[in-house]
Design a protein around this motif. Sequence first.
Motif, PDB file in Angstrom:
ATOM      1  N   ALA A   1     -12.317   1.284   4.587  1.00 38.68           N
ATOM      2  CA  ALA A   1     -11.312   2.288   4.992  1.00 38.68           C
ATOM      3  C   ALA A   1     -11.141   1.975   6.735  1.00 38.68           C
TER       4      ALA A   1
ATOM      5  N   PRO B   1       1.671   1.869  -7.384  1.00 38.38           N
ATOM      6  CA  PRO B   1       1.183   2.832  -7.846  1.00 38.38           C
ATOM      7  C   PRO B   1      -0.170   3.279  -7.618  1.00 38.38           C
ATOM      8  N   ASP B   2      -0.472   4.578  -7.810  1.00 38.66           N
ATOM      9  CA  ASP B   2      -1.790   4.930  -7.218  1.00 38.66           C
ATOM     10  C   ASP B   2      -3.037   4.273  -7.953  1.00 38.66           C
TER      11      ASP B   2
ATOM     12  N   ALA C   1     -14.274   0.275  -1.799  1.00 40.27           N
ATOM     13  CA  ALA C   1     -13.074   0.570  -1.093  1.00 40.27           C
ATOM     14  C   ALA C   1     -13.337   0.471   0.648  1.00 40.27           C
TER      15      ALA C   1
ATOM     16  N   LEU D   1     -13.899  -3.223  -7.096  1.00 37.41           N
ATOM     17  CA  LEU D   1     -13.030  -1.762  -6.929  1.00 37.41           C
ATOM     18  C   LEU D   1     -13.769  -0.632  -6.443  1.00 37.41           C
TER      19      LEU D   1
ATOM     20  N   LEU E   1     -12.906   8.439   9.590  1.00 39.46           N
ATOM     21  CA  LEU E   1     -11.721   7.822   9.335  1.00 39.46           C
ATOM     22  C   LEU E   1     -10.408   8.074  10.360  1.00 39.46           C
TER      23      LEU E   1
ATOM     24  N   ARG F   1      -4.949   9.035  -2.291  1.00 38.28           N
ATOM     25  CA  ARG F   1      -6.402   8.746  -2.291  1.00 38.28           C
ATOM     26  C   ARG F   1      -7.072   9.129  -0.817  1.00 38.28           C
TER      27      ARG F   1
ATOM     28  N   ARG G   1      -1.734   8.185   1.380  1.00 38.04           N
ATOM     29  CA  ARG G   1      -1.577   8.174  -0.116  1.00 38.04           C
ATOM     30  C   ARG G   1      -2.517   9.296  -0.437  1.00 38.04           C
TER      31      ARG G   1
ATOM     32  N   ASP H   1      -9.907  11.800   0.478  1.00 38.32           N
ATOM     33  CA  ASP H   1     -10.957  11.101   1.296  1.00 38.32           C
ATOM     34  C   ASP H   1     -11.200  12.014   2.627  1.00 38.32           C
TER      35      ASP H   1
ATOM     36  N   VAL I   1       6.534   7.589  -1.898  1.00 40.60           N
ATOM     37  CA  VAL I   1       5.824   7.574  -3.068  1.00 40.60           C
ATOM     38  C   VAL I   1       5.726   8.700  -3.758  1.00 40.60           C
TER      39      VAL I   1
ATOM     40  N   ASP J   1      -7.492  -1.370  -1.453  1.00 36.12           N
ATOM     41  CA  ASP J   1      -8.578  -0.886  -0.429  1.00 36.12           C
ATOM     42  C   ASP J   1      -9.804  -1.816  -0.381  1.00 36.12           C
TER      43      ASP J   1
ATOM     44  N   ARG K   1       2.037  18.099  -5.937  1.00 39.42           N
ATOM     45  CA  ARG K   1       0.945  17.385  -7.126  1.00 39.42           C
ATOM     46  C   ARG K   1      -0.127  17.985  -7.167  1.00 39.42           C
TER      47      ARG K   1
ATOM     48  N   ARG L   1       1.066  -1.314  -0.219  1.00 37.61           N
ATOM     49  CA  ARG L   1       0.047   0.101  -0.132  1.00 37.61           C
ATOM     50  C   ARG L   1       0.686   1.111   0.032  1.00 37.61           C
TER      51      ARG L   1
ATOM     52  N   LEU M   1      -4.426   1.233  -6.030  1.00 36.34           N
ATOM     53  CA  LEU M   1      -4.737   1.409  -4.665  1.00 36.34           C
ATOM     54  C   LEU M   1      -6.217   0.939  -4.416  1.00 36.34           C
ATOM     55  N   SER M   2      -7.210   1.295  -5.415  1.00 40.50           N
ATOM     56  CA  SER M   2      -8.502   0.778  -5.365  1.00 40.50           C
ATOM     57  C   SER M   2      -8.793  -0.521  -5.195  1.00 40.50           C
TER      58      SER M   2
END
Lengths: 717, 809
Positions: free
Chosen positions: A258, A138-139, A256, A253, B442, B425, B423, B429, B203, A146, B179, A134, A142-143
């Motif tokens: 959390a 690569p991004d 996800a 996917l 979260l 993502r 990350r 979130d 990363v 998760d 970014r 994780r 991630l889906s």
Amino acid sequence: MSDLRLTGCQPQPLAHYLKALAVLRIVSEQFDAEVAGYWQDDCLHLRTRKTRTEIEAFFLEHFAPSPIISPWNGGSGFYEKDRKEAVEALADSKAARFAPYRLALRAAIRLLKDLGSPQQVDKKTKDELLERCRNRLPDETLSWLDAAFVLTEDGSKYPPLLGSGGNDGRFEFSNNHMHRLVELFDPQTGSARTATAALLSQALFDEPSHSLAKIPAGQFLPGNAGGPNSSAGFDSSALLNPWDFVLSLEGALTFASAGVKRLGSAASAGLSYPFAVRSSPSGFGSAADWRESDSARSRGELWLPLWTRPTGYAELAKVFSEGRARVGARPANDAIDFAVAVASLGVDRGLSEFQRYGFEERNGLSYFATPLTRITTGASARAQLLAAPALDSWLSGFRRRLSGKNTPASIRRAGRRLERSVIALCQRDSSQQLLDCFRTLGQCQTALGRAQSWAEDARIEPLQLTDERWLEHLPSSSELRIAVALASSYLRLGSRDTGRRMPLRTHLHQVEVRGRSVRWTADDPRNVVWSEASGLVANLNRLAARRNLLEKRHGGLLETTSSCSLEDVSAFLDDRTDDHLLEQLIHSCALLSSAALRKPPNSKAQTSGLPVEAGGFFSLLVLCAQGRTPAFLATRVSEQEIALEPAIHRLASAGNGSAAADRALRRLRGSSLAPLLRRLHVEPGLAERTAAATLIPLSPASLRLIAEDLLRIDTDN
Amino acid sequence: MSYPNFFETLTGNAPFPYQERLASEPWPELLDVPTGLGKTAAIVGAWLWKRLHDDNAPRRLAYCLPMRVLVEQTAEVARELCARSERYFEHGAVPSVHVLMGGDVDEAWEGAPDASAILVGTQDMLISRALNRGYGMSRFKWPVHFGLLHNDCLWALDETQLMGVAVETSAQLEGLRRRLGTLKPAKTVWMSATLAAGQLETVDHPIPDSGRQRLTLSDSDRTNEVVRSRLSARKTIARLEGARLTGHDKTDAEQVFDSVLDLHNERGGLTLVVANTVARAQALFDRLAHETDRISLVHSRFRPVDRLAAEQSLFETGDRIVVATQAIEAGVDISARTLITDLAPWPSLVQRFGRLNRYGEREGLIRWIDADLEKKNSKSSLPYDTADLETARHLLRDLQDAGPGSLAQIPYSPPAVVRPVLRRRDLLDLFDTSSDLLGEDLDVSRWVRDERDTDVQFYWRSFEGSEPPSGIERPQRTELCRVSIGAANGFLNRLRSSKKKPGGVKTAFRWNALEGAYEPVRREQPARPGELLLLPVESGGYDPERGWHGQPKSVRVPEIQTQQIVSRESYAWEPQTAGAWLSLEEHLRDVVRETVSLTEALGLVPEHSEALRRAAQWHDVGKAHDQFQRRLLEPVADRPNLQPPSTEELWAKSSHRRQAPGLRRYFRHELASALAWLEHADENDIAADLASLVAFLIAGHHGKVRLSIRSVPDEDRPSGKERLFARGVWHGDRLPECELPEDGKVGPFTMDLSVMQLGRGSWLSRMLELRDSAQIGPFRLGLLEATLRAADWRGSASPGTAASATERS
């Protein structure tokens, strides 16, 4: 804009629902950013500028699959003993469509190399490997990650849909995914194989394909695909299409997960997952059942939203994250809250329905989930009754105590019934289901009343329902109307101003009612006359006897805020009511506060009188019991009040109808009233029942009708 | 004025060459300078200098530290430097210093996005805020702190070797800011002599091709006399002869106490003895206390008020012994003459050595106590890994000097630790601040700090009867003693079964907020991590001099006289209701005025200024809603003296705080404002992206309606089954015409709540477009949100300026 109807993407089975999500996501991310999807006639529709031909051509020529890789799994294609041909083919691919896959595979290979290229996955270091994946992959990956696992302070946790991290022990999803891709496309060039187009048409548009036979059956099935659920999920022909497998995994996917925890709490974080509700584990015998246990197989449910407005994928994905809630710890407690909450999310977001799926957790491939009923979210007003703050806080306190070591079994049982009933209400929003909840609430209170000292120790107050909408939403029936009338009657002891009210519930369990508050009390336990061992009639008669005694001893008056029609009383006298239901409803209605009782349920207009058989006897008794100083009698006929004579009721309730009738006749004559009756013969059973019926409050109008009938007087002038 | 002069005015010393370079060059990524060479002054001084000379220098300095004690010290230094720099700043513009640590959070900076400020905080406080989940604050203000910490902000992370995962998280945040883009520059400087290289290389924060910009000591630094004396400070080190830790505390104390005394008597000054466990430190303290009374004990199992008293002796002068645990490794700025330490992992030892002869004042002496690691199941290595101790022992074997210069030669690289990496993502979130369906949020703790807090906190109180009365005051930080969960439950079990002094209350109590009462901690529901538990003073377990010892019913624990401190009003910047009737029109004008002044001060680009200005005009239009007006007017309907000055106007604020019964619960005017704006934008063909941005800012101006519009479970609902509702606003509700400062007469409006449902043009899809747009993104949104809210707070705090007052007259 045209609307494409994807007949191959339906809400059932689960794999096809997932396929629908995948199509919407892939088209939106890779082909037409403006695409919107919605459900109509049980299949997915796409609103898009593209034609069917263009969409199919896109999937065949350009679709770049999500990098679904699981380097933490044995059998994933990264380890010595694994089948590696698909991994190797994709990692070496030059095709543009496999670029994300290639990058992810290479990153994973590098990552494993940094760890000294282990020969197998070590159980002890698996969590660390998951963390590294994780952190580093690569991004685009991630889906998938998760959806497959969540890392919390307590280690890795696996969400319901994808087994244990994309693996069910015998079947490794990601490696299979890559194999299916290689079957569909030449990994070197990326071009589709001969049969791929026909298979695609079948997968998306449910058009028959002859190409399936070319692919050996069985390789899609996880090991031995038997078992109770397999037929309910994929049907065997669908399983043979590699597109179905590829797209359903792509669809997963969207789910996800959390890590979540309650704000400011030091409790460990839990796994939060979209639209998943876990029912209480079976057994329910011991406290341990309530705790999370990874080895325990518990029934889970997914409630998957169906929406009818054209919606873009980004927004949809966000709604899936809004639909997240913790799975695991204290499952049953949260199930009710979840059900109510998800229904309200449905209303807010215009999700018209939810398709329910049930599955055994830890049963590996949860694609074999059993489709259950649909839930319509439109009217959740009934479920909202249970979410009202006062009741909600009582319920959460009550449910929290259910897990205690010393919690009596009867209370646990009642609590369990209640939970099932509330969840069912959220699933089927009907007045009958609400009635069921209402009854189980009464049972909970009864159970608490029997374990009063435990309840006091646990600081559980007697339950009170204060919401005025209860009676509005419950289905009206003779039983409900009788119960409401009984519940709204109370004995006022002492003088009118200073007197103490004793409503019905003070005779059901040891509570005192002062103003709006209801508390446990240690007062005279003899007031509690209701017993489970006796029947309804005996209980009502005991209640009448107790009230008579109290009234004689302390002075006072029986009063009521609502009353019943003669028709309903007739139904009771005639045995046309369901005594079991009535008794439960008496317990439940007793929970209603006086404000909540103010709006009695609708009842039919007064049409007929009393049944012939019991009529005269009932009239006699009720005039002696309820007819004290009725205004119309006092002014028109008699100056004297009909003094209470407990013996009348006592005789009747003992089955001695004739003697009771005699006493009643004498009593009435003593008050200068002249009933037209002389002697009566009453069966003992009917006598008891009639005695019980005198407790049901009647309106002054009904009483007048009875008096007119019995005394042949015209009270109107 | 030159920097050396400036620095000297501030500190009284000329800067070291590296301190000067820090002020004249762009901020480096790494500031790699040994401790004791004035890193705090270097950073704060350089930042102050740049604030004076560079318009683009970040307005805020977020000084992030791993521990409270460091925060206190650093804030002290920062305050002093700011005070001394006052004369260089324009009137009132001198930066303010704010402390953010558990139990003590200063929020006064949040209303001033245009002001220079130094925020000194623990990693828990600052990193959680950077993740939009600030600890110890109102959740509705999370986005404000988020916006201010990611824009116009220099992050300085000090003592990074003790921060764990916060380093990876800060690296990712730095990478993600690049970014996703910010409105105003933000930059991070990591300060540590021993930062594990890999930690920064995440990363989204790879090593740039040009390498990391690193500022270290140059030759000119090394030739500086002060630097040289500190770097070459001698610290002779050797094994303590004749002692070997066995793991039996009393035996071990017996083994070493006379050596300690001998060394102390011989060398004088401060002798520091560092033990690996609290129990061993206590045993040694008990033994030494028989021999001398100039002795104190410092470890982490103290009530803060007692620990403070114990630590006093560190700063006194004269001969004294302090027995401590690793609690003293980092932080306290002391310089001992003699150090005797248990064998410990190498990084711990390096920290301990740093407490000795810090300024090169005289030669220091270190004796380390070997441990019996060879014996199986020996407790002598606790709480560490035997392997780590073996490594350390190996490195110590031939070491004769432990001064900074010698330590730099030791070949040691810390073992790589895999920590969770935040990350992109995750950050996206986290930008949404609503909780999930069951009210949970979260979990950010894994990105904030490595170790999970498994301590229980006890406090001692006296009370009559068998249960503490519910009215007893809630505990304060100064009286809480941290105890590990295992030790706490062990103690409670012993307490329950204790026969000594029978009777009395034999358990602890937890506060049950739901019931509003204390309830006993029972065996079947033991203490849980993070709980605050009340113990009767008779139950013992603690001694102000020795700290937590876990012996039940030993002696009565003296109660701490708590004073009811008025807690800092966390809504200080959100004035509830102003003291007088204020019309909507006037309030909008006030806020537009403050917004204009803020956007000018911040130098925002025209499109953002325009969006903010529009949002300011419209932010409270929803107050024209009948529900809001009734809220203000109905409670005073029968009170002529409280009536508003006019019946014609729409009101924004009233002169009273009376409740109006019977109105819709959870009504949020800002939602109505945003819906009105969307209607207006639609009718006037305002570009969709501007319309969305303004709508977001309007809706978010109390932090309660942001990315999603959701109803509240028990809010009052309209009777029509299909009619949508959320936050007290019902589909089809009408708003009357309003007068806006710049857009003039607008409205009437009809609330269209269909935007809350899924579909094209929905609220959710518009907000996601903003969040995911390359031109906007979460960080820019954060600052814009914070700016509008600051303008609203300011406008409310000073209603009706001179300008508008003249207009009225």
